[in-house]
Design an enzyme around this catalytic site. Structure first.
Site, PDB file in Angstrom:
ATOM      1  CE  LYS A   1      -1.866 -35.065 -22.014  1.00 40.80           C
ATOM      2  NZ  LYS A   1      -2.562 -34.027 -22.798  1.00 40.80           N
TER       3      LYS A   1
ATOM      4  CG  LEU B   1     -15.542 -22.720 -19.734  1.00 42.29           C
ATOM      5  CD1 LEU B   1     -17.015 -22.978 -19.428  1.00 42.29           C
ATOM      6  CD2 LEU B   1     -15.259 -21.219 -19.717  1.00 42.29           C
ATOM      7  N   GLY B   2     -11.319 -24.732 -18.372  1.00 45.22           N
ATOM      8  CA  GLY B   2     -10.494 -25.528 -17.467  1.00 45.22           C
ATOM      9  C   GLY B   2      -9.393 -24.696 -16.822  1.00 45.22           C
ATOM     10  CD  GLN B   3      -4.472 -25.936 -13.160  1.00 45.00           C
ATOM     11  OE1 GLN B   3      -4.265 -27.026 -13.680  1.00 45.00           O
ATOM     12  NE2 GLN B   3      -3.721 -25.479 -12.182  1.00 45.00           N
TER      13      GLN B   3
ATOM     14  CG  ASP C   1     -23.066 -22.502 -20.884  1.00 44.33           C
ATOM     15  OD1 ASP C   1     -23.620 -23.431 -20.267  1.00 44.33           O
ATOM     16  OD2 ASP C   1     -23.685 -21.653 -21.545  1.00 44.33           O
TER      17      ASP C   1
ATOM     18  CE1 TYR D   1      -3.602 -36.178 -19.026  1.00 44.08           C
ATOM     19  CE2 TYR D   1      -1.532 -36.451 -17.845  1.00 44.08           C
ATOM     20  CZ  TYR D   1      -2.449 -35.633 -18.487  1.00 44.08           C
ATOM     21  OH  TYR D   1      -2.199 -34.291 -18.575  1.00 44.08           O
TER      22      TYR D   1
ATOM     23  N   GLY E   1     -11.602 -26.627 -24.367  1.00 44.75           N
ATOM     24  CA  GLY E   1     -11.388 -26.784 -22.920  1.00 44.75           C
ATOM     25  C   GLY E   1     -11.152 -25.426 -22.267  1.00 44.75           C
TER      26      GLY E   1
ATOM     27  CG  ASP F   1     -18.523 -33.368 -27.284  1.00 41.46           C
ATOM     28  OD1 ASP F   1     -17.318 -33.684 -27.187  1.00 41.46           O
ATOM     29  OD2 ASP F   1     -19.458 -34.125 -26.964  1.00 41.46           O
TER      30      ASP F   1
HETATM   31  N1  SER Z   1      -0.979 -32.201 -13.903  1.00 35.07           N
HETATM   32  C1  SER Z   1      -1.262 -33.357 -14.688  1.00 35.07           C
HETATM   33  C2  SER Z   1      -1.797 -34.461 -13.859  1.00 35.07           C
HETATM   34  O1  SER Z   1      -1.435 -34.518 -12.700  1.00 35.07           O
HETATM   35  C3  SER Z   1      -0.001 -33.823 -15.360  1.00 35.07           C
HETATM   36  O2  SER Z   1      -0.068 -33.528 -16.690  1.00 35.07           O
HETATM   37  O3  SER Z   1      -2.523 -35.262 -14.341  1.00 35.07           O
END
Ligand code: SER
Length: 319
Positions: A148, A10-12, A37, A144, A8, A55
């Site tokens: 987690k 290229l993510g935040q 890319d 999500y 990951g 991937d």
């Molecule tokens: N920043 C994330 C979200 O809002 C929290 O882990 O999904």
């Protein structure tokens, strides 16, 4: 860790941690990877050291890259965030759970240490919301959050059962100026800075008075590196540590920005899905375990973050 794979990348978080790790461990020792890319603005990451298409759902691809570079540490960041997850729960489960499982399996086989983030989303409406303890009720109501909690438990299991060196933190909302976050509930706290500078007006999709934990990216990067470098004999917890730097509601960040941009205005147009998610998360975390076990100590609060964000974004947006 000597040779690190970042998924990951290229993510935040990925687009910043790769550069910071390269400064510390050497450009050629940090392998950035992503499933494609095509992200805009990815040249800094893809051009400053090795980059591979990986991937995380493709076990063979991960295995080949880990062998090719003799990887001994993986920073696993590839994931779907909370708001997108409510729209695409099956995709979230596949990427977040099967992706993590694949990474853990490769780490077990090839003896790699792993950092992977959990989140404030690992808590739910029955969790004590203020100063949420490190060890407490975790009954999240988002897919999500479910992924987690399951991920935290799976990482603990791989440590206890197979001796894989797994470590993680529960990140709050992360605020940064390089890459945009991709579909989270806390994203408003990034977008508000862009809009303050561009249109001097922001429409918040989170309701007034809704507090969530937040953190500026430089502190988040330090957390990853300091936890991975921490003396294992001092760690009583592993997956995952509560960490936080500040807790605020939309009107608090608005007032802070307004000190710098007096004509800035705030309106509300609440997104019911994001609001429901936000309300199910804590107002503020107790991060004493991280402070005691590996010296967590964030540098930025709302005021110093706002000053820095506005200065950096002014340069980026040429405003
Ligand atoms: N920043 C994330 C979200 O809002 C929290 O882990 O999904």
């Amino acid at each position: 860790m000597k040779k690190i794979l970042v998924t990951g990348a290229l993510g935040q978080i990925g687009s910043e941690i790769v550069l910071k790790l390269r400064e510390i461990y050497g450009d050629s020792n940090v392998i950035a990877s992503s499933k494609d890319d095509r992200e805009a603005g990815s040249e800094e990451v893809t051009g400053s050291g090795p980059f591979e298409i990986v991937d995380v759902l493709n076990l063979r691809q991960i295995s080949q890259v880990v062998s090719k570079y003799k990887i001994d540490g993986i920073v696993h960041l590839a994931a779907v965030l909370s708001a997108v997850g409510e729209e695409k729960p099956h995709l979230l489960w596949d990427v977040n759970m099967n992706g993590l499982y694949n990474i853990l399996e490769i780490a077990r086989e090839k003896e790699c240490a792993i950092f992977t983030p959990s989140s404030i989303a690992a808590f739910g409406p029955s969790t004590p919301p203020d100063q949420t303890p490190q060890d407490t009720i975790q009954r999240p109501t988002t897919i999500y959050g479910v992924s987690k909690v399951a991920g935290e438990l799976l990482c603990d299991y791989y440590y206890e059962r197979f001796g894989v060196d797994t470590r993680g933190v529960r990140f709050p909302g992360l605020i940064s100026y390089k890459a945009l976050p991709g579909g989270g509930t806390t994203d408003y706290a990034v977008h508000i800075y862009y809009e303050a500078l561009k249109s001097k007006k922001f429409v918040s999709n989170i309701k007034e008075g809704t507090k969530m934990d937040m953190m500026y990216m430089p502190d988040a990067l330090d957390a990853i590196i300091n936890l991975m470098e921490a003396d294992p004999s001092k760690l009583k917890h592993r997956n995952a540590f509560n960490i936080t730097a500040m807790s605020f509601a939309p009107e608090d960040i608005y007032k802070e920005i307004k000190k710098h941009i007096p004509e800035f205005t705030l309106e509300y147009d609440v997104d019911p899905i994001k609001q429901r998610i936000a309300e199910s998360w804590p107002n503020s975390l107790d991060d004493r375990a991280a402070r005691e076990e590996w010296g967590w100590n964030p540098k930025y609060d709302l005021s110093s973050m706002t000053e820095d964000m506005l200065a950096k974004l002014r340069l980026k947006l040429k405003i």
